[in-house]
Design a protein around this motif. Structure first.
Motif, PDB file in Angstrom:
ATOM      1  N   ALA A 112       5.424 -10.713  -8.895  1.00  0.00           N
ATOM      2  CA  ALA A 112       6.847 -10.929  -8.624  1.00  0.00           C
ATOM      3  C   ALA A 112       7.069 -11.276  -7.153  1.00  0.00           C
ATOM      4  O   ALA A 112       7.888 -12.135  -6.830  1.00  0.00           O
ATOM      5  CB  ALA A 112       7.651  -9.694  -9.007  1.00  0.00           C
TER       6      ALA A 112
ATOM      7  N   VAL B 286       7.387  -2.881  -7.573  1.00  0.00           N
ATOM      8  CA  VAL B 286       7.436  -4.336  -7.725  1.00  0.00           C
ATOM      9  C   VAL B 286       6.000  -4.861  -7.752  1.00  0.00           C
ATOM     10  O   VAL B 286       5.175  -4.495  -6.915  1.00  0.00           O
ATOM     11  CB  VAL B 286       8.233  -4.972  -6.571  1.00  0.00           C
ATOM     12  CG1 VAL B 286       8.183  -6.488  -6.641  1.00  0.00           C
ATOM     13  CG2 VAL B 286       9.677  -4.477  -6.596  1.00  0.00           C
ATOM     14  N   SER B 287       5.706  -5.727  -8.705  1.00  0.00           N
ATOM     15  CA  SER B 287       4.344  -6.240  -8.863  1.00  0.00           C
ATOM     16  C   SER B 287       4.029  -7.320  -7.821  1.00  0.00           C
ATOM     17  O   SER B 287       4.930  -8.009  -7.327  1.00  0.00           O
ATOM     18  CB  SER B 287       4.162  -6.829 -10.264  1.00  0.00           C
ATOM     19  OG  SER B 287       4.911  -8.019 -10.398  1.00  0.00           O
TER      20      SER B 287
ATOM     21  N   THR C  91      12.171 -11.152  -6.321  1.00  0.00           N
ATOM     22  CA  THR C  91      12.464  -9.833  -5.755  1.00  0.00           C
ATOM     23  C   THR C  91      13.785  -9.906  -4.997  1.00  0.00           C
ATOM     24  O   THR C  91      14.387 -10.983  -4.876  1.00  0.00           O
ATOM     25  CB  THR C  91      11.356  -9.413  -4.780  1.00  0.00           C
ATOM     26  OG1 THR C  91      11.324 -10.369  -3.703  1.00  0.00           O
ATOM     27  CG2 THR C  91       9.992  -9.349  -5.457  1.00  0.00           C
TER      28      THR C  91
ATOM     29  N   ASN D  38       5.964   2.748 -10.702  1.00  0.00           N
ATOM     30  CA  ASN D  38       7.204   2.024 -10.895  1.00  0.00           C
ATOM     31  C   ASN D  38       7.497   1.270  -9.606  1.00  0.00           C
ATOM     32  O   ASN D  38       8.325   1.677  -8.802  1.00  0.00           O
ATOM     33  CB  ASN D  38       8.321   3.013 -11.243  1.00  0.00           C
ATOM     34  CG  ASN D  38       9.582   2.323 -11.685  1.00  0.00           C
ATOM     35  OD1 ASN D  38       9.663   1.113 -11.760  1.00  0.00           O
ATOM     36  ND2 ASN D  38      10.601   3.117 -11.957  1.00  0.00           N
TER      37      ASN D  38
ATOM     38  N   GLU E 272      12.139  -8.389 -10.323  1.00  0.00           N
ATOM     39  CA  GLU E 272      11.749  -7.000 -10.129  1.00  0.00           C
ATOM     40  C   GLU E 272      12.390  -6.534  -8.829  1.00  0.00           C
ATOM     41  O   GLU E 272      12.089  -7.057  -7.766  1.00  0.00           O
ATOM     42  CB  GLU E 272      10.227  -6.871 -10.080  1.00  0.00           C
ATOM     43  CG  GLU E 272       9.563  -7.265 -11.390  1.00  0.00           C
ATOM     44  CD  GLU E 272       8.058  -7.080 -11.375  1.00  0.00           C
ATOM     45  OE1 GLU E 272       7.557  -6.225 -10.607  1.00  0.00           O
ATOM     46  OE2 GLU E 272       7.379  -7.790 -12.126  1.00  0.00           O
TER      47      GLU E 272
END
Length: 134
Positions: free
Chosen positions: A95, A91-92, A101, A89, A28
């Protein structure tokens, strides 16, 4: 949203081609800051010195997207874009924890405010020659 500079994404892709990523993993890729759409628009308008602008909050639904898609003028939203804008939207956390990342690839992402002036100077009234106050 978490805007990411295309050069940072290209560096990540090049690293994947060179085998620097975990095989089969989904990365991500996001920039260093999380911004609202309003904040992004304010930055884009501030850089060339467009001055104050009025923003209007619009409830994003299927009806409004159809109207926005057929209305005259340069700003058009498709129904699919409205669907995309209805969810974050970014980055989780998963991740980030798994280091999937840009930072996990050893890439320090560039911020919108660091990169945008390189592209937006031409929208100043006098281009690159605009006087900057002291």
């Amino acid at each position: 949203m978490q805007p990411v500079y295309v050069s940072d994404v290209a560096t990540a892709v090049a690293g994947a081609v060179d085998g620097k990523t975990k095989q089969g993993a989904i990365y991500e890729l996001g920039g260093p800051e999380v911004l609202t759409m309003r904040e992004i628009m304010e930055i884009i308008l501030r850089i060339p010195g467009a001055g104050a602008c009025c923003f209007a909050a619009v409830r994003a639904g299927k009806t409004s997207s159809v109207v926005a898609a057929v209305r005259a003028g340069p700003l058009k939203l498709t129904p699919d874009q409205v669907v995309l804008l209805q969810s974050d939207n970014v980055v989780s956390p998963a991740a980030k924890a798994a280091e999937l990342t840009l930072e996990g690839l050893g890439i320090t992402p560039d911020s919108l405010e660091a990169i945008a002036p390189q592209y937006l100077w031409r929208f100043r009234r006098t281009g690159q020659f605009q006087h900057k106050g002291a």
